[in-house]
Design a protein around this motif. Structure first.
Motif, PDB file in Angstrom:
ATOM      1  N   ALA A  54       0.828  -1.204   0.000  1.00 22.52           N
ATOM      2  CA  ALA A  54       0.000   0.000   0.000  1.00 22.52           C
ATOM      3  C   ALA A  54       0.863   1.254   0.000  1.00 22.52           C
ATOM      4  N   ARG A  55       1.943   1.229   0.767  1.00 19.50           N
ATOM      5  CA  ARG A  55       2.840   2.389   0.813  1.00 19.50           C
ATOM      6  C   ARG A  55       3.532   2.604  -0.532  1.00 19.50           C
ATOM      7  N   THR A  56       3.875   1.517  -1.199  1.00 20.90           N
ATOM      8  CA  THR A  56       4.462   1.631  -2.538  1.00 20.90           C
ATOM      9  C   THR A  56       3.450   2.225  -3.509  1.00 20.90           C
ATOM     10  N   PHE A  57       2.213   1.800  -3.397  1.00 20.33           N
ATOM     11  CA  PHE A  57       1.143   2.366  -4.239  1.00 20.33           C
ATOM     12  C   PHE A  57       1.025   3.872  -4.017  1.00 20.33           C
ATOM     13  N   LEU A  58       1.027   4.293  -2.750  1.00 19.07           N
ATOM     14  CA  LEU A  58       0.903   5.719  -2.444  1.00 19.07           C
ATOM     15  C   LEU A  58       2.065   6.517  -3.027  1.00 19.07           C
ATOM     16  N   GLY A  59       3.281   5.989  -2.852  1.00 17.23           N
ATOM     17  CA  GLY A  59       4.458   6.695  -3.352  1.00 17.23           C
ATOM     18  C   GLY A  59       4.451   6.840  -4.861  1.00 17.23           C
ATOM     19  N   GLU A  60       4.120   5.759  -5.566  1.00 20.08           N
ATOM     20  CA  GLU A  60       4.093   5.808  -7.030  1.00 20.08           C
ATOM     21  C   GLU A  60       2.938   6.678  -7.529  1.00 20.08           C
ATOM     22  N   LEU A  61       1.825   6.640  -6.823  1.00 23.90           N
ATOM     23  CA  LEU A  61       0.675   7.471  -7.199  1.00 23.90           C
ATOM     24  C   LEU A  61       1.027   8.951  -7.094  1.00 23.90           C
ATOM     25  N   ARG A  62       1.671   9.322  -6.005  1.00 22.22           N
ATOM     26  CA  ARG A  62       2.063  10.727  -5.825  1.00 22.22           C
ATOM     27  C   ARG A  62       3.058  11.149  -6.899  1.00 22.22           C
ATOM     28  N   TYR A  63       3.975  10.255  -7.237  1.00 21.34           N
ATOM     29  CA  TYR A  63       4.976  10.567  -8.263  1.00 21.34           C
ATOM     30  C   TYR A  63       4.298  10.800  -9.611  1.00 21.34           C
ATOM     31  N   GLN A  64       3.377   9.918  -9.999  1.00 19.00           N
ATOM     32  CA  GLN A  64       2.696  10.043 -11.282  1.00 19.00           C
ATOM     33  C   GLN A  64       1.826  11.301 -11.336  1.00 19.00           C
ATOM     34  N   CYS A  65       1.194  11.649 -10.213  1.00 16.49           N
ATOM     35  CA  CYS A  65       0.365  12.858 -10.180  1.00 16.49           C
ATOM     36  C   CYS A  65       1.220  14.122 -10.228  1.00 16.49           C
ATOM     37  N   MET A  66       2.413  14.059  -9.636  1.00 17.02           N
ATOM     38  CA  MET A  66       3.344  15.183  -9.731  1.00 17.02           C
ATOM     39  C   MET A  66       3.784  15.368 -11.187  1.00 17.02           C
ATOM     40  N   TYR A  67       4.003  14.247 -11.875  1.00 14.13           N
ATOM     41  CA  TYR A  67       4.361  14.299 -13.289  1.00 14.13           C
ATOM     42  C   TYR A  67       3.214  14.869 -14.112  1.00 14.13           C
ATOM     43  N   LEU A  68       1.972  14.489 -13.739  1.00  9.45           N
ATOM     44  CA  LEU A  68       0.787  15.010 -14.432  1.00  9.45           C
ATOM     45  C   LEU A  68       0.684  16.521 -14.281  1.00  9.45           C
ATOM     46  N   ALA A  69       0.909  16.998 -13.046  1.00  9.70           N
ATOM     47  CA  ALA A  69       0.833  18.440 -12.793  1.00  9.70           C
ATOM     48  C   ALA A  69       1.899  19.183 -13.567  1.00  9.70           C
ATOM     49  N   THR A  70       3.115  18.610 -13.638  1.00 11.62           N
ATOM     50  CA  THR A  70       4.210  19.232 -14.387  1.00 11.62           C
ATOM     51  C   THR A  70       3.887  19.313 -15.869  1.00 11.62           C
ATOM     52  N   SER A  71       3.279  18.242 -16.397  1.00  7.05           N
ATOM     53  CA  SER A  71       2.901  18.202 -17.809  1.00  7.05           C
ATOM     54  C   SER A  71       1.833  19.250 -18.114  1.00  7.05           C
ATOM     55  N   ASP A  72       0.874  19.385 -17.209  1.00  4.82           N
ATOM     56  CA  ASP A  72      -0.180  20.383 -17.400  1.00  4.82           C
ATOM     57  C   ASP A  72       0.375  21.790 -17.433  1.00  4.82           C
ATOM     58  N   GLU A  73       1.350  22.071 -16.554  1.00  4.05           N
ATOM     59  CA  GLU A  73       1.949  23.396 -16.517  1.00  4.05           C
ATOM     60  C   GLU A  73       2.712  23.670 -17.796  1.00  4.05           C
ATOM     61  N   THR A  74       3.366  22.625 -18.341  1.00  4.25           N
ATOM     62  CA  THR A  74       4.141  22.782 -19.575  1.00  4.25           C
ATOM     63  C   THR A  74       3.227  23.111 -20.758  1.00  4.25           C
ATOM     64  N   LEU A  75       2.030  22.521 -20.752  1.00  6.56           N
ATOM     65  CA  LEU A  75       1.097  22.727 -21.859  1.00  6.56           C
ATOM     66  C   LEU A  75       0.446  24.106 -21.839  1.00  6.56           C
TER      67      LEU A  75
END
Length: 302
Positions: free
Chosen positions: A280-301
Motif C-alpha cells: 500500500a505504501r508503494t502504491f501511495l508513493g508511485e501514485l504521488r509521483y505520477q500525479c506530480m508528473y501530471l501536474a508538471t505536464s499540465d503546466e508545460t502545456l
C-alpha cells in the motif's frame, strides 16, 4: 499503573450495547457475575455510578454517558493498536483494495498498479471504479484500504492529489455546432444533457447537471462518452478520458460564451497510515509521483 483494564471497559461497553447485564452475558459469552464484577470494579475505582435500574431497564447515568464517549475512543484505539501489530507480524499484505473515481486518468493508474505488482508479484489487487462520493462511502464502510475521490472525509487522512479539467463537448454533428455564434447556458438547457449518477448508495448527486429540460442519467463515464460521440446529447467530460476523441475529431468543444471549462479536485484518502502495509505504501508513493508528473505536464502545456 491503570486502575481499570481494557477487558473491564469492554464489559461496561457490552452492557450498554446489549441493553443490560443478562443480555450482555449472552452476547459476549461470559457469566453475568463476571460482567457485574467488572462494572463494579470500575465504579469503585472511580467512585462513580455508571448505571441505574428503572424497572427492567438498565440505563446509563450522566457519568456513565460521559465515560461511554471516552471508552468508545479507547476501545477503538486499542483495536487499531492490535491491527497494527497484526500487520507488522504478517509483513507484506496479501490484498490491496482501492476505490478510484472514474475521472482519474487511467493511463496513470495502470502505471501505478503495474509498478506495485512488479514489486509484489503475489499481491492481489482489487480495483473498484466509482463515481462522485462512491469512493468515500467504500472507505467509510471499510470496504477498501485506499480511495481516490472528489470529496475528502472528515476524521481520515486526506491529501489533495491532482486537478482534473472538464470540457463541455458534443459530437461534431450535433445541432449545438450548427451555428457559428457562441452558446449561452439558457440555450444549452433546451438540449439533452448526459449526466453521471453518484455510485454511492443513498446518494442522488448527478455530475455537472445544468437543469437541462431533458437529461439521460447513466452510471458510468464511458457510457456518457459513447452516447455523446453518437450525437445523443452534450456534457462536461474529463479531458484525460477524451483526449483521443478530441484529437480525432469525434468530440468537439462547445462554443460557449463562458464556462466551457471546469475543474474538479481529486483527493487521496485512507483511514490509518499505520495499518497500511508495504504494498500500500508503494502504491501511495508511485501514485504521488505520477500525479506530480501530471501536474508538471499540465503546466508545460499552458
Amino acid at each position: 499503573m491503570l486502575k481499570i483494564t481494557l477487558e473491564q471497559w469492554r464489559m461496561f461497553k457490552a452492557v450498554v450495547d446489549f441493553g443490560g447485564f443478562n443480555q450482555a452475558s449472552a452476547g459476549v459469552h461470559k457469566s453475568q457475575s463476571s460482567i457485574h464484577n467488572a462494572v463494579q470494579k470500575i465504579e469503585h475505582a472511580l467512585d462513580v455510578k455508571l448505571f441505574r435500574i428503572e424497572g427492567r431497564k438498565t440505563l446509563l447515568t450522566e457519568a456513565g454517558k460521559l465515560m461511554l464517549r471516552r471508552v468508545d475512543s479507547l476501545l477503538d484505539e486499542a483495536a487499531r493498536v492490535e491491527a497494527v501489530g497484526i500487520t507488522l507480524a504478517e509483513g507484506v499484505e496479501s490484498r490491496l483494495r482501492i476505490a478510484v473515481d472514474e475521472i482519474f486518468p487511467q493511463h496513470l493508474l495502470y502505471k501505478v498498479l503495474d509498478k506495485v505488482s512488479g514489486e509484489f508479484p503475489l499481491l492481489h489487487i482489487e480495483l473498484i471504479e466509482s463515481v462522485l462520493s462512491g469512493s468515500t462511502e467504500l472507505l467509510e464502510n471499510a470496504e477498501v484500504d485506499i480511495a481516490i475521490s472528489p470529496f475528502p472525509v472528515s476524521g481520515m487522512f486526506s491529501e489533495e492529489l491532482c486537478d482534473i479539467e472538464f470540457l463541455g463537448v458534443a459530437s461534431p454533428d450535433h445541432l449545438l455546432h450548427s451555428s457559428e455564434k457562441t452558446i449561452s447556458f439558457e440555450q444549452l438547457k433546451s438540449h439533452r444533457q448526459i449526466v453521471v449518477r453518484d455510485s454511492a448508495h443513498g446518494k442522488n448527486h448527478d455530475q455537472g447537471w445544468l437543469d437541462a429540460e431533458q437529461r439521460w442519467t447513466v452510471s458510468h463515464m464511458k457510457t456518457s462518452i459513447e452516447m455523446i460521440k453518437s450525437g445523443f446529447g452534450f456534457a462536461w467530460l474529463p479531458v484525460p478520458l477524451i483526449e483521443h476523441e478530441l484529437l480525432t475529431g469525434k468530440l468537439k468543444p462547445l462554443t460557449l460564451n463562458n464556462g466551457l471549462k471546469r475543474t474538479a479536485k481529486l483527493h487521496l484518502l485512507f483511514d490509518d497510515g499505520d495499518l497500511l502495509g508495504p504494498a500500500a505504501r508503494t502504491f501511495l508513493g508511485e501514485l504521488r509521483y505520477q500525479c506530480m508528473y501530471l501536474a508538471t505536464s499540465d503546466e508545460t502545456l499552458k
